[in-house]
Design an enzyme around this catalytic site. Sequence first.
Site, PDB file in Angstrom:
ATOM      1  N   GLY A   1      34.877 -14.809   8.650  1.00  0.00           N
ATOM      2  CA  GLY A   1      33.707 -15.578   7.399  1.00  0.00           C
ATOM      3  C   GLY A   1      33.544 -14.784   6.413  1.00  0.00           C
ATOM      4  N   ALA A   2      34.132 -13.322   6.734  1.00  0.00           N
ATOM      5  CA  ALA A   2      34.167 -12.490   6.176  1.00  0.00           C
ATOM      6  C   ALA A   2      34.781 -12.297   5.006  1.00  0.00           C
ATOM      7  CB  ALA A   2      33.715 -10.788   6.987  1.00  0.00           C
TER       8      ALA A   2
ATOM      9  N   GLY B   1       0.560  -2.312  -5.951  1.00  0.00           N
ATOM     10  CA  GLY B   1       0.282  -3.180  -6.363  1.00  0.00           C
ATOM     11  C   GLY B   1       1.105  -3.999  -7.382  1.00  0.00           C
ATOM     12  N   GLY B   2       0.874  -4.234  -8.622  1.00  0.00           N
ATOM     13  CA  GLY B   2       1.342  -5.008  -9.533  1.00  0.00           C
ATOM     14  C   GLY B   2       2.366  -3.822  -9.719  1.00  0.00           C
TER      15      GLY B   2
HETATM   16  C1  HXC Z   1      -8.648   1.833 -11.151  1.00  0.00           C
HETATM   17  C2  HXC Z   1      -7.627   3.778 -10.850  1.00  0.00           C
HETATM   18  C3  HXC Z   1      -6.923   2.558  -9.775  1.00  0.00           C
HETATM   19  C4  HXC Z   1      -7.317   1.080 -10.128  1.00  0.00           C
HETATM   20  C5  HXC Z   1      -6.159   5.281  -9.138  1.00  0.00           C
HETATM   21  N1  HXC Z   1      -7.333   4.643 -10.383  1.00  0.00           N
HETATM   22  N2  HXC Z   1      -6.135   3.627  -8.836  1.00  0.00           N
HETATM   23  N3  HXC Z   1      -8.883   3.321 -10.894  1.00  0.00           N
HETATM   24  N4  HXC Z   1      -7.981   0.644 -10.784  1.00  0.00           N
HETATM   25  N5  HXC Z   1      -6.707   0.180  -9.212  1.00  0.00           N
HETATM   26  C6  HXC Z   1      -8.081   5.780 -10.153  1.00  0.00           C
HETATM   27  C7  HXC Z   1      -8.996   6.481  -9.325  1.00  0.00           C
HETATM   28  O1  HXC Z   1      -9.839   6.390  -9.256  1.00  0.00           O
HETATM   29  C8  HXC Z   1      -8.868   8.080 -10.388  1.00  0.00           C
HETATM   30  O2  HXC Z   1      -9.632   8.326 -10.668  1.00  0.00           O
HETATM   31  C9  HXC Z   1      -7.189   8.082 -10.471  1.00  0.00           C
HETATM   32  O3  HXC Z   1      -7.186   6.988 -10.363  1.00  0.00           O
HETATM   33  C10 HXC Z   1      -5.845   8.265  -9.684  1.00  0.00           C
HETATM   34  O4  HXC Z   1      -5.995   8.259  -8.586  1.00  0.00           O
HETATM   35  P1  HXC Z   1      -6.199   9.157  -6.963  1.00  0.00           P
HETATM   36  O5  HXC Z   1      -6.802   8.146  -6.291  1.00  0.00           O
HETATM   37  O6  HXC Z   1      -7.173  10.186  -7.230  1.00  0.00           O
HETATM   38  O7  HXC Z   1      -4.830   9.578  -6.800  1.00  0.00           O
HETATM   39  P2  HXC Z   1      -4.018   9.729  -5.754  1.00  0.00           P
HETATM   40  O8  HXC Z   1      -4.539  10.063  -4.361  1.00  0.00           O
HETATM   41  O9  HXC Z   1      -2.997  10.643  -6.257  1.00  0.00           O
HETATM   42  O10 HXC Z   1      -3.745   8.339  -5.200  1.00  0.00           O
HETATM   43  C11 HXC Z   1      -2.586   7.364  -6.061  1.00  0.00           C
HETATM   44  C12 HXC Z   1      -3.175   6.010  -5.434  1.00  0.00           C
HETATM   45  C13 HXC Z   1      -4.613   5.315  -4.586  1.00  0.00           C
HETATM   46  C14 HXC Z   1      -2.751   5.569  -3.900  1.00  0.00           C
HETATM   47  C15 HXC Z   1      -2.034   4.861  -6.830  1.00  0.00           C
HETATM   48  O11 HXC Z   1      -5.511   6.133  -6.673  1.00  0.00           O
HETATM   49  C16 HXC Z   1      -4.699   4.270  -4.671  1.00  0.00           C
HETATM   50  O12 HXC Z   1      -4.781   3.651  -3.919  1.00  0.00           O
HETATM   51  N6  HXC Z   1      -5.399   3.431  -5.506  1.00  0.00           N
HETATM   52  C17 HXC Z   1      -4.882   1.773  -5.265  1.00  0.00           C
HETATM   53  C18 HXC Z   1      -4.201   1.128  -5.355  1.00  0.00           C
HETATM   54  C19 HXC Z   1      -4.051   0.245  -5.056  1.00  0.00           C
HETATM   55  O13 HXC Z   1      -5.157  -0.769  -4.153  1.00  0.00           O
HETATM   56  N7  HXC Z   1      -4.078  -0.953  -6.344  1.00  0.00           N
HETATM   57  C20 HXC Z   1      -4.668  -2.411  -6.839  1.00  0.00           C
HETATM   58  C21 HXC Z   1      -3.298  -2.862  -6.389  1.00  0.00           C
HETATM   59  S1  HXC Z   1      -3.488  -5.399  -6.550  1.00  0.00           S
HETATM   60  P3  HXC Z   1     -10.372   9.833 -11.581  1.00  0.00           P
HETATM   61  O14 HXC Z   1     -11.555   9.467 -12.563  1.00  0.00           O
HETATM   62  O15 HXC Z   1     -11.002  10.034 -10.506  1.00  0.00           O
HETATM   63  O16 HXC Z   1      -9.216  10.803 -11.700  1.00  0.00           O
HETATM   64  C22 HXC Z   1      -2.601  -4.931  -7.420  1.00  0.00           C
HETATM   65  C23 HXC Z   1      -2.462  -6.936  -8.180  1.00  0.00           C
HETATM   66  C24 HXC Z   1      -1.261  -7.116  -8.147  1.00  0.00           C
HETATM   67  O17 HXC Z   1      -1.936  -4.106  -8.235  1.00  0.00           O
HETATM   68  C25 HXC Z   1      -0.416  -7.845  -7.337  1.00  0.00           C
HETATM   69  C26 HXC Z   1      -0.001  -8.238  -7.546  1.00  0.00           C
HETATM   70  C27 HXC Z   1       0.758  -8.473  -5.963  1.00  0.00           C
END
Ligand code: HXC
Length: 487
Positions: free
Chosen positions: A382-383, A154-155
């Site tokens: 052009g290049a 994401g961000g």
């Molecule tokens: C809160 C989060 C989190 C999130 C991960 N965690 N992402 N908590 N918000 N966005 C937490 C999990 O709950 C977990 O907590 C710990 O971090 C580790 O995550 P895992 O999933 O166990 O790790 P991993 O298997 O390595 O996977 C990593 C990951 C996955 C691929 C990043 O966590 C994931 O897909 N997260 C969501 C990604 C996402 O969609 N983010 C939002 C994007 S929107 P615990 O307590 O269990 O250890 C965005 C807005 C901006 O960012 C957009 C701009 C255009």
Amino acid sequence: MTSDLSPVVAPTDVPEPPTSRPHRRVALLSESFQEFGSAARHSVTAFGMDRKRPDGDGVVTGTAVVAGRSVGVFAQDRAALGGSLGQVHAAKIARVLDHAAKARIPVIGLLDSGGARIQEGVASLDGYGAIFRRNVGLSGRVPQISVILGACAGGAVYSPALTDIVIMAADAHMFLTGPRVVKAVTHEDATPAELGGAAIHSRRSGVAHLVAPDEHAAIDLARQVLSYLPDSCWSAPPVVDPLPAEPMPDVPASHRTAYDVRSVIAGVVDAASFLELQQTFARNIVIGFGRVEGRPVGVVANQPCSRAGTLDIDSSEKAARFVRLCDAFGLPLVTLVDTPGFLPGLAQERGGVIRKGAKLLYAFAEATVPRVTVVLRKAYGGAYIVMNSRSLGADAVFAWPGAELAVMGAEGAIDIVWRRELERDPDSRPDLVVKYRAEAAAATKAAEGMSVDEIITPARTRDAVAATLRALSAGEPPRFRHDNLPQ
Ligand code: HXC
């Protein structure tokens, strides 16, 4: 005996230096670090968040000294709420960016974050909005370098995409949405590596400028990148002791024989100073930082051993952003030309080569840093124009003795211009080729018309480039030119 200079705090009371992973990463990057916001943390109570309130809110922020230069730094902590970005985490990064804007210093981000903190909802989205706005506000003003050290989503990938240079550790990942979300929405099965591993972003997407085998090497690359860039657009790039170039290699005379243009780059820039960017993406153009007589330059070179050095969509976009980066931060441009033209074809036309090739044209035409071009063997159509030609504003254009500068290569040209003669007398082809080369394509013709300033031997190339850049180096003082819009 006690004195007035006795320590007020007993040694046992001195806090241990922080040893979290982000602190260790910052220590790898910098000689010294002043942290701020170490006690900041969120006050969200929903979803049981009141039991998860890590000190610092999942990000270490502050100012650091890197190779003797002040730099704004943030390093996210995967162990704290997944490095996710909530309101406080965002405010801390925003403060680093504000600080960098005021102090006119670079920013290095060490990213390891799952993106917007889901539990904080729109507040975390707004946190990213505030960071993006600052990334854009700093663009072209202070260098921004992103080092990706974990699974970033994401961000946590869009902010790096707004910065100047993206460096990935080999085991890091970058994606807008992670594998689980992809599976749920599109039913596609993809491993993190298939979705956004370093191999994908260095070869296919072009998102990563540099890939390092591990996080130590990735952080070291950030230091290297910084060594070519000024603190801001208002200061000069750092100068180091000059070194001689490598000997100029023998380049094959036949325009149809490929060679690696990086050997020519080594014959132009100071020894071991070339840092190639996006090495495995759009290989038909080579870009990177180098130094000439100790001063940083940006090098753009057609690569004859990939797609014959043609320009296409990806190579145009790759080079365009690099040219704008160099122009923004006052790095002179050295352009080495050896191209048969734009790659023709349905895929290119339908893919928008008109729109995307125009970006490179725009970037060179807009650039006001010192600009030197060397035509090595051929520059057609052009290049020719796009690759920093005289008419686009090059300060100096050199050509090697056998170089051809023309609307097109001899074979294609005579089929159009002398079609009837060839139908009558097919044996006249070799003579017509010789005639075309001498009368329409020879570098001497371009020199007569002042499209080429001087014809130089390959062995003289380094000296000619260095002398020109030396002469132009005392030009206008550093200033803000433009941003570094993502391409
Ligand atoms: C809160 C989060 C989190 C999130 C991960 N965690 N992402 N908590 N918000 N966005 C937490 C999990 O709950 C977990 O907590 C710990 O971090 C580790 O995550 P895992 O999933 O166990 O790790 P991993 O298997 O390595 O996977 C990593 C990951 C996955 C691929 C990043 O966590 C994931 O897909 N997260 C969501 C990604 C996402 O969609 N983010 C939002 C994007 S929107 P615990 O307590 O269990 O250890 C965005 C807005 C901006 O960012 C957009 C701009 C255009």
